[in-house]
Design a protein around this motif. Structure first.
Motif, PDB file in Angstrom:
ATOM      1  N   ILE A 120       0.840  -1.191   0.000  1.00  0.00           N
ATOM      2  CA  ILE A 120       0.000   0.000   0.000  1.00  0.00           C
ATOM      3  C   ILE A 120       0.880   1.248   0.000  1.00  0.00           C
ATOM      4  O   ILE A 120       2.092   1.168   0.208  1.00  0.00           O
ATOM      5  CB  ILE A 120      -0.929   0.054   1.230  1.00  0.00           C
ATOM      6  N   ARG A 150      -7.430   5.654  -0.833  1.00  0.00           N
ATOM      7  CA  ARG A 150      -7.634   4.198  -0.998  1.00  0.00           C
ATOM      8  C   ARG A 150      -6.320   3.439  -0.807  1.00  0.00           C
ATOM      9  O   ARG A 150      -6.145   2.348  -1.343  1.00  0.00           O
ATOM     10  CB  ARG A 150      -8.258   3.864  -2.349  1.00  0.00           C
ATOM     11  N   PHE A 165      -9.414  -2.023  -3.159  1.00  0.00           N
ATOM     12  CA  PHE A 165      -9.658  -1.382  -1.874  1.00  0.00           C
ATOM     13  C   PHE A 165     -10.957  -1.880  -1.257  1.00  0.00           C
ATOM     14  O   PHE A 165     -11.019  -2.205  -0.065  1.00  0.00           O
ATOM     15  CB  PHE A 165      -9.699   0.137  -2.053  1.00  0.00           C
ATOM     16  N   LEU A 185     -10.248   3.090   5.446  1.00  0.00           N
ATOM     17  CA  LEU A 185     -10.347   1.641   5.247  1.00  0.00           C
ATOM     18  C   LEU A 185     -11.349   1.038   6.215  1.00  0.00           C
ATOM     19  O   LEU A 185     -12.217   0.244   5.817  1.00  0.00           O
ATOM     20  CB  LEU A 185      -8.972   0.994   5.423  1.00  0.00           C
TER      21      LEU A 185
END
Length: 389
Positions: A68, A74, A82, A122
């Motif tokens: 990431i 995202r 995602f 998230l």
């Protein structure tokens, strides 16, 4: 039950990952691209730490690295990836942070503050509404020099000792704002100064206190034996309060407490826990240990004084400049309340004592060293009743 964790290759993250892997079948290790793959670094850590082949294989079988970009929308993933990641999770542990106290504001904000906001996104997007565990720091209380600090205290009015503290404060504010806006619960873990008594090794994450001591040793080496000018020990006046103290916790105990806390999820709002040692370490003891650690390169006589001398010696000026980030901590007399840990029966009663022997081990010195006590400067009054602001 599937979880995600950031910072899994760091000092605390490695320990958290190992404990979490005992109870969770699948762990998404959110890691940045570049360098050695995260799973290889984790395996090397476990092997160097003396774990058995079976223990290493059990952890390795459960981890799934996901590359990431922590500060990107995202997390740098495309929309489908995602969404798939978010919907698979039951809990998110956010442990990644820049812990360089001297890093510039932009870098600390990017990693610690913006990165936290991205992890919140998230957790917010997950269909299962995963529990958010945010690893903060007792440093979010900033410059408050004395008194008892409670777990719900989050106040910027005192200012901050370092830019790192401010970035972690802003990150914790973001967690609380998200929880208040969405009605989602979260857990904030505030560990104190974390240490490990393992000898330094390239495959083991270093702890910040050891890094600071190594920096100080290089600095002391630069003074040169000529600075002694015939004296047996080099006098260095340290502006600070001999009645001050610092909370230091073995990192393995911090991880154990945090995982135990996670078994008691809040029903709503944010529950904050001080992950601290039941006993503070007197700063006078810390100075004695530092003095012992430098004896092999240059015998020092460290003396507390109320404030930096008006006419410091050249080596004192160099010390004050190089160690300016750390000096304020030598004047703090404050106690971090751990009521919530006590209510859960997690008071750390079995925590290893952070005494002289432990400090010498974790800072790379001999386990049983003798010392010359740190002296107060005879030219100053006793500091026992002086409150340093």
């Amino acid at each position: 039950m599937a979880i995600a964790i950031t910072g899994a290759t760091g000092l605390l993250g490695t320990r958290l990952l190992e404990l979490l892997a005992r109870d969770h079948d699948s762990i998404m290790v959110l890691c940045r691209a570049g360098g050695a793959p995260a799973d290889e670094r984790i395996v090397r850590y476990l092997r160097t730490s003396g774990r058995s082949r079976q223990e290493i294989e059990a952890v390795a079988a459960r981890i799934h690295p996901v590359q990431i970009e922590l500060d990107k929308p995202r997390l740098g993933l495309d929309a489908d990836r995602f969404r798939s990641l978010a919907d698979s999770l039951d809990a998110v542990w956010h442990c990644a942070a820049s812990i360089d106290l001297n890093a510039d504001t932009q870098e600390l904000n990017r990693v610690n503050t913006i990165g936290t906001r991205r992890i919140i996104e998230l957790a917010d997007a997950g269909a299962r509404q995963p529990m958010l565990h945010h690893v903060s720091s007792i440093g979010v209380v900033g410059r408050k020099p004395v008194g008892r600090i409670y777990e719900d205290d989050l106040d910027s009015s005192y200012g901050f000792t370092t830019r790192y503290e401010e970035s972690k404060y802003l990150a914790e504010v973001a967690v609380r704002e998200w929880s208040s806006r969405t009605g989602r619960p979260a857990v904030v873990h505030r560990p104190s100064v974390l240490v490990a008594d393992q000898r330094p090794h390239p495959d083991l994450p270093a702890h910040p206190l050891l890094t600071g001591v190594q920096l100080a040793r290089k600095l002391v080496s630069s003074f040169g034996v000529g600075a002694l000018a015939g004296d047996s020990r080099l006098v260095v006046r340290i502006p600070g309060d001999p009645m001050s103290a610092v909370n230091i916790l073995p990192v393995d105990e911090a991880a154990r407490l945090m995982v135990a806390v996670a078994e008691h999820s809040p029903a709503s709002g944010v529950d904050t826990y001080h992950i601290v040692h039941p006993q503070d370490v007197p700063m006078a003891l810390m100075m004695e240990v530092f003095q012992e650690l430098f004896d092999d390169i240059l015998p020092l006589d460290l003396r507390f004084v109320p404030s930096a001398p008006k006419s410091p010696a050249p080596w004192e000026s160099l010390l004050y400049q190089t160690m300016s980030t750390f000096l304020p901590f030598i004047s703090y007399r404050r106690r971090f309340d751990d009521r919530r840990l006590r209510e859960l029966g997690l008071t750390g009663a079995h925590t290893a004592a952070v005494d002289r022997e432990y400090l010498m081990r974790c800072l790379g010195g001999p386990a049983h060293a003798t010392s010359t006590p740190v002296q107060r400067d005879p030219g100053h009054e006793s500091l026992a009743h002086v409150t340093m602001g």
